[in-house]
Motif scaffolding. Structure first.
Motif, PDB file in Angstrom:
ATOM      1  N   VAL A 175     -35.112  31.550  17.468  1.00 43.24           N
ATOM      2  CA  VAL A 175     -33.904  31.662  18.298  1.00 43.24           C
ATOM      3  C   VAL A 175     -32.878  32.477  17.522  1.00 43.24           C
ATOM      4  O   VAL A 175     -32.489  32.103  16.409  1.00 43.24           O
ATOM      5  N   ALA A 176     -32.458  33.587  18.106  1.00 42.57           N
ATOM      6  CA  ALA A 176     -31.471  34.459  17.465  1.00 42.57           C
ATOM      7  C   ALA A 176     -30.084  34.099  17.976  1.00 42.57           C
ATOM      8  O   ALA A 176     -29.753  34.334  19.133  1.00 42.57           O
ATOM      9  N   ALA A 177     -29.288  33.524  17.087  1.00 34.93           N
ATOM     10  CA  ALA A 177     -27.897  33.179  17.396  1.00 34.93           C
ATOM     11  C   ALA A 177     -27.000  33.867  16.373  1.00 34.93           C
ATOM     12  O   ALA A 177     -26.023  33.287  15.896  1.00 34.93           O
ATOM     13  N   ASP A 178     -27.358  35.109  16.049  1.00 31.92           N
ATOM     14  CA  ASP A 178     -26.704  35.794  14.928  1.00 31.92           C
ATOM     15  C   ASP A 178     -25.638  36.792  15.356  1.00 31.92           C
ATOM     16  O   ASP A 178     -25.382  37.775  14.657  1.00 31.92           O
ATOM     17  N   GLY A 179     -25.000  36.546  16.475  1.00 31.70           N
ATOM     18  CA  GLY A 179     -23.770  37.243  16.793  1.00 31.70           C
ATOM     19  C   GLY A 179     -23.911  38.556  17.523  1.00 31.70           C
ATOM     20  O   GLY A 179     -25.001  39.035  17.835  1.00 31.70           O
ATOM     21  N   ALA A 180     -22.747  39.154  17.787  1.00 34.30           N
ATOM     22  CA  ALA A 180     -22.677  40.362  18.608  1.00 34.30           C
ATOM     23  C   ALA A 180     -23.420  41.538  17.987  1.00 34.30           C
ATOM     24  O   ALA A 180     -23.931  42.397  18.708  1.00 34.30           O
ATOM     25  N   ARG A 181     -23.463  41.605  16.671  1.00 37.50           N
ATOM     26  CA  ARG A 181     -24.186  42.683  15.987  1.00 37.50           C
ATOM     27  C   ARG A 181     -25.553  42.191  15.520  1.00 37.50           C
ATOM     28  O   ARG A 181     -26.039  42.577  14.463  1.00 37.50           O
ATOM     29  N   SER A 182     -26.181  41.363  16.308  1.00 32.90           N
ATOM     30  CA  SER A 182     -27.422  40.669  15.970  1.00 32.90           C
ATOM     31  C   SER A 182     -28.451  41.549  15.268  1.00 32.90           C
ATOM     32  O   SER A 182     -28.950  42.535  15.823  1.00 32.90           O
ATOM     33  N   ALA A 183     -28.798  41.153  14.055  1.00 36.41           N
ATOM     34  CA  ALA A 183     -29.847  41.867  13.315  1.00 36.41           C
ATOM     35  C   ALA A 183     -31.202  41.652  13.970  1.00 36.41           C
ATOM     36  O   ALA A 183     -32.053  42.543  13.975  1.00 36.41           O
ATOM     37  N   VAL A 184     -31.412  40.465  14.551  1.00 35.66           N
ATOM     38  CA  VAL A 184     -32.683  40.189  15.214  1.00 35.66           C
ATOM     39  C   VAL A 184     -32.829  41.072  16.446  1.00 35.66           C
ATOM     40  O   VAL A 184     -33.870  41.695  16.670  1.00 35.66           O
ATOM     41  N   ARG A 185     -31.783  41.120  17.265  1.00 38.81           N
ATOM     42  CA  ARG A 185     -31.842  41.949  18.481  1.00 38.81           C
ATOM     43  C   ARG A 185     -32.082  43.411  18.116  1.00 38.81           C
ATOM     44  O   ARG A 185     -32.887  44.099  18.750  1.00 38.81           O
ATOM     45  N   THR A 186     -31.402  43.881  17.094  1.00 39.85           N
ATOM     46  CA  THR A 186     -31.567  45.268  16.666  1.00 39.85           C
ATOM     47  C   THR A 186     -32.982  45.521  16.181  1.00 39.85           C
ATOM     48  O   THR A 186     -33.608  46.530  16.531  1.00 39.85           O
ATOM     49  N   ALA A 187     -33.527  44.587  15.381  1.00 40.08           N
ATOM     50  CA  ALA A 187     -34.879  44.762  14.850  1.00 40.08           C
ATOM     51  C   ALA A 187     -35.925  44.783  15.956  1.00 40.08           C
ATOM     52  O   ALA A 187     -36.951  45.446  15.833  1.00 40.08           O
ATOM     53  N   LEU A 188     -35.652  44.079  17.054  1.00 42.33           N
ATOM     54  CA  LEU A 188     -36.591  44.031  18.169  1.00 42.33           C
ATOM     55  C   LEU A 188     -36.406  45.202  19.133  1.00 42.33           C
ATOM     56  O   LEU A 188     -37.152  45.325  20.105  1.00 42.33           O
ATOM     57  N   GLY A 189     -35.398  46.028  18.877  1.00 49.12           N
ATOM     58  CA  GLY A 189     -35.172  47.200  19.711  1.00 49.12           C
ATOM     59  C   GLY A 189     -34.600  46.886  21.074  1.00 49.12           C
ATOM     60  O   GLY A 189     -34.781  47.661  22.024  1.00 49.12           O
ATOM     61  N   VAL A 190     -33.890  45.784  21.204  1.00 50.71           N
ATOM     62  CA  VAL A 190     -33.289  45.406  22.480  1.00 50.71           C
ATOM     63  C   VAL A 190     -31.910  46.048  22.588  1.00 50.71           C
ATOM     64  O   VAL A 190     -31.043  45.817  21.734  1.00 50.71           O
ATOM     65  N   GLY A 191     -31.703  46.827  23.613  1.00 51.04           N
ATOM     66  CA  GLY A 191     -30.419  47.470  23.816  1.00 51.04           C
ATOM     67  C   GLY A 191     -29.445  46.573  24.564  1.00 51.04           C
ATOM     68  O   GLY A 191     -29.769  45.444  24.941  1.00 51.04           O
ATOM     69  N   THR A 192     -28.251  47.086  24.754  1.00 53.65           N
ATOM     70  CA  THR A 192     -27.231  46.359  25.498  1.00 53.65           C
ATOM     71  C   THR A 192     -26.584  47.289  26.510  1.00 53.65           C
ATOM     72  O   THR A 192     -26.601  48.512  26.352  1.00 53.65           O
ATOM     73  N   SER A 193     -26.020  46.687  27.539  1.00 48.97           N
ATOM     74  CA  SER A 193     -25.242  47.437  28.522  1.00 48.97           C
ATOM     75  C   SER A 193     -23.861  46.807  28.612  1.00 48.97           C
ATOM     76  O   SER A 193     -23.619  45.726  28.092  1.00 48.97           O
ATOM     77  N   GLY A 194     -22.954  47.498  29.288  1.00 50.05           N
ATOM     78  CA  GLY A 194     -21.605  46.981  29.430  1.00 50.05           C
ATOM     79  C   GLY A 194     -20.580  47.920  28.858  1.00 50.05           C
ATOM     80  O   GLY A 194     -20.905  48.964  28.279  1.00 50.05           O
ATOM     81  N   ALA A 195     -19.325  47.523  28.989  1.00 50.36           N
ATOM     82  CA  ALA A 195     -18.219  48.391  28.592  1.00 50.36           C
ATOM     83  C   ALA A 195     -18.103  48.563  27.087  1.00 50.36           C
ATOM     84  O   ALA A 195     -17.488  49.515  26.613  1.00 50.36           O
ATOM     85  N   GLY A 196     -18.660  47.636  26.326  1.00 51.50           N
ATOM     86  CA  GLY A 196     -18.533  47.715  24.869  1.00 51.50           C
ATOM     87  C   GLY A 196     -17.152  47.297  24.401  1.00 51.50           C
ATOM     88  O   GLY A 196     -16.522  46.400  24.974  1.00 51.50           O
ATOM     89  N   ASP A 197     -16.655  47.935  23.346  1.00 58.19           N
ATOM     90  CA  ASP A 197     -15.353  47.576  22.791  1.00 58.19           C
ATOM     91  C   ASP A 197     -14.239  47.897  23.781  1.00 58.19           C
ATOM     92  O   ASP A 197     -14.259  48.928  24.463  1.00 58.19           O
ATOM     93  N   LEU A 198     -13.260  47.002  23.839  1.00 58.47           N
ATOM     94  CA  LEU A 198     -12.163  47.132  24.790  1.00 58.47           C
ATOM     95  C   LEU A 198     -10.821  47.031  24.081  1.00 58.47           C
ATOM     96  O   LEU A 198     -10.687  46.355  23.060  1.00 58.47           O
ATOM     97  N   GLY A 199      -9.830  47.678  24.639  1.00 57.30           N
ATOM     98  CA  GLY A 199      -8.459  47.469  24.209  1.00 57.30           C
ATOM     99  C   GLY A 199      -8.174  47.822  22.772  1.00 57.30           C
ATOM    100  O   GLY A 199      -8.893  48.574  22.112  1.00 57.30           O
ATOM    101  N   THR A 200      -7.113  47.220  22.282  1.00 57.01           N
ATOM    102  CA  THR A 200      -6.610  47.517  20.947  1.00 57.01           C
ATOM    103  C   THR A 200      -7.338  46.700  19.892  1.00 57.01           C
ATOM    104  O   THR A 200      -7.500  45.483  20.051  1.00 57.01           O
ATOM    105  N   PRO A 201      -7.800  47.309  18.804  1.00 50.22           N
ATOM    106  CA  PRO A 201      -8.363  46.516  17.707  1.00 50.22           C
ATOM    107  C   PRO A 201      -7.325  45.533  17.175  1.00 50.22           C
ATOM    108  O   PRO A 201      -6.122  45.825  17.153  1.00 50.22           O
TER     109      PRO A 201
END
Length: 528
Positions: A175-201
């Motif tokens: 179970v990957a619960a390693d956050g928005a920059r998930s290393a597991v998701r990245t290693a598995l090649g799973v992309g994301t959709s959506g607006a991404g970063d919003l507003g002011t840092p």
């Protein structure tokens, strides 16, 4: 040095934030041995989310942690939910616009058995759950990071690096619960959709300072500070001496996160409070930015994405953490059923079937609120009309009213009968959370108690007998959402799996067939 610590671990959880900790707690609750690895050296001391929704409270209640979390929460009964003031000092002088804490309507009050007295910062929640896991002997490996992952048809192999060096581990599922920059998701090649970063840092400043002399008895969950010297959002951690301030980062002026030195943070906090001599202790500083994203897949083979690894939700509405907790709750009982041989592996396919649409709807609801915060905070007929025009659901419906449509539900009813009235949405339909009702002083949610459970009408003796025949706990309930001779079959996660409004010719055979279908198996129920 490389060594295999275990030939195989049933479940490995990667990530020790709130969602990872609760995933481990729920798996442990269901009797599944679990190992949790987290790159930090302990639970986070930095609060992030503070709003724990009603469904999350119910899940904590299932674990027996509701009262402990309530004790860790700040008592905000009768306080202000959201305030707007130039500075804290000017707030105490009466220069404040305040939105009171939402008071549940009589019908909303009847939809759940317990609610927290106020907000509970995420670090406090994590401390409660981590202590619970330690009491139950869970294997928590802090300061350990995942460096590699591969999987085959039989399991998942990971490479880990901890305090004692590198080692490998094999697990049945991960179970990957390693956050928005998930290393597991990245290693598995799973992309994301959506607006991404919003507003002011932004820069999240965790600090200690005694604001009680300035507040003079006032209490709030958040306060928007408007002074030009330090615009941002002040959020309570304990309501007295522990706070977080979300400062806006001046990107146009060339400002960077590293520019927020200790001295700069102290100056920002003093300006926001309006007291240039305030004694301030800066404890932690984290840069962050609102983000909206949805993973393209929540499941890859034997790996499951939960929480921010699967979806990131803009903060308006406090849906992010709560959606992740609901992911964990949905997944844990299914992993347990497969691990214990009570279900076929096909049951695990329903995790993505159920959670992906709900997460997408939640992300959308948060996005709609972000465009106009009054769609969330506004009160009265004009605000209700604005929400209806913008397609914004009532917050309790987002938290508690959404429904599942999968093979783990018989004749699902995914359409919502109401997006404004939670009591109407929780009508006992298959795929919805079982309605809360008191049965001899015990909530129906407590009767379920993490088990398959039958709720039968007051004249449904045949259903009660059938439940005993197949080894299911059963209870009689008088409620408008259940006919006198009907029955609800409720899953361990308190979701209605089947509703029968009349007797079946052979109720025991019927229940067995339903369980075989829902659990993707062809064996007989032997008990729970």
């Amino acid at each position: 040095m490389t060594e295999t610590v275990y030939p195989e671990v049933p479940v490995l959880v990667v990530g020790g934030g709130s969602v990872g900790l609760l995933t481990a707690a729920l798996l442990t609750h269901h009797g599944v041995p679990v190992v949790l690895v987290e790159r930090r050296d302990g639970p986070s001391v930095h609060p992030r989310a503070t709003g724990i929704g009603s469904r999350s409270v119910e899940i904590l209640r299932e674990l027996g942690l509701d009262h402990a979390v309530d004790a860790a929460a700040v008592d905000l009964r009768g306080a202000t939910a959201k305030a707007v003031a130039r500075t804290v000092v000017e707030m105490s002088a009466g220069d404040v616009v305040a939105v009171p804490m939402p008071a549940p309507s009589p019908t909303e009050h009847d939809t759940t058995p317990f609610s927290l007295r106020g907000v509970c910062a995420q670090d406090r929640l994590d401390a409660v759950v981590a202590a619970h896991l330690e009491r139950h002997g869970a294997d928590l490996r802090w300061a350990t990071r995942l460096t590699g992952i591969t999987q085959d048809d039989e399991g998942v192999d990971v490479e880990l690096e901890g305090p004692d060096g590198r080692y490998s581990m094999r697990c049945a599922r991960l179970v990957a619960a390693d956050g928005a920059r998930s290393a597991v998701r990245t290693a598995l090649g799973v992309g994301t959709s959506g607006a991404g970063d919003l507003g002011t840092p932004k820069v999240n400043i965790l600090f200690r300072a005694d604001l009680r002399p300035h507040l003079r008895g006032m209490a709030f969950a958040t306060c928007t500070i408007t002074t030009p010297e330090a615009p941002g959002l002040l959020a309570t951690v304990d309501g007295e001496t522990s706070w977080v301030f979300h400062a806006n980062q001046d990107v146009d002026g060339g400002e960077r996160p590293e520019d927020f030195t200790h001295e700069r943070c102290v100056a920002v906090v003093r300006a926001a409070v309006g007291d240039p001599g305030l004694d301030v202790e800066v404890r932690s500083v984290l840069p962050w930015r609102p983000r909206i994203s949805l993973a393209d897949r929540f499941t890859v083979g034997r790996v499951f994405l939960v929480g921010d690894a699967a979806h990131t939700v803009s903060p308006m509405g406090a849906f992010g953490l709560n959606t992740g907790i609901a992911d964990a709750h949905n997944l844990a009982w299914k992993l347990a059923a497969v691990h214990h041989g009570e279900a076929g592996p096909g049951l695990l396919d329903t995790y993505a079937q159920e959670r992906e649409p709900v997460a997408a709807a939640t992300v959308d609801q948060a996005r709609r609120r972000l465009a106009d915060p009054q769609l969330h905070w506004g009160r009265g007929p004009a605000a209700d009309a604005a929400r209806a025009a913008a397609g914004v659901w009532a917050a309790p419906v987002v938290h508690l009213g959404q429904r599942y449509d999968s093979t783990a539900v018989v004749d699902p009813r995914p359409e919502l009968p109401s997006t404004t009235d939670l009591a109407v949405a929780l009508d006992g339909s298959p795929g919805s959370r079982v309605p809360h009702a008191w049965v001899d002083g015990v909530s129906t949610l407590d009767l379920v108690a993490s088990r398959w459970t039958l709720l039968a009408g007051t004249a449904a003796d045949g259903w009660l007998t059938a439940a005993a025949d197949v080894g299911l706990p059963a209870h009689q309930v008088r409620a408008p959402w259940l006919s006198d001779d009907g029955a609800l079959l409720v899953r361990p996660d308190a979701i209605v799996a089947m509703r029968a409004m009349e007797p079946a010719p052979d109720p025991a055979a019927f229940l067995t067939d339903v369980l075989d279908q829902v659990l993707a198996r062809s064996i007989t129920v032997t008990g729970t």
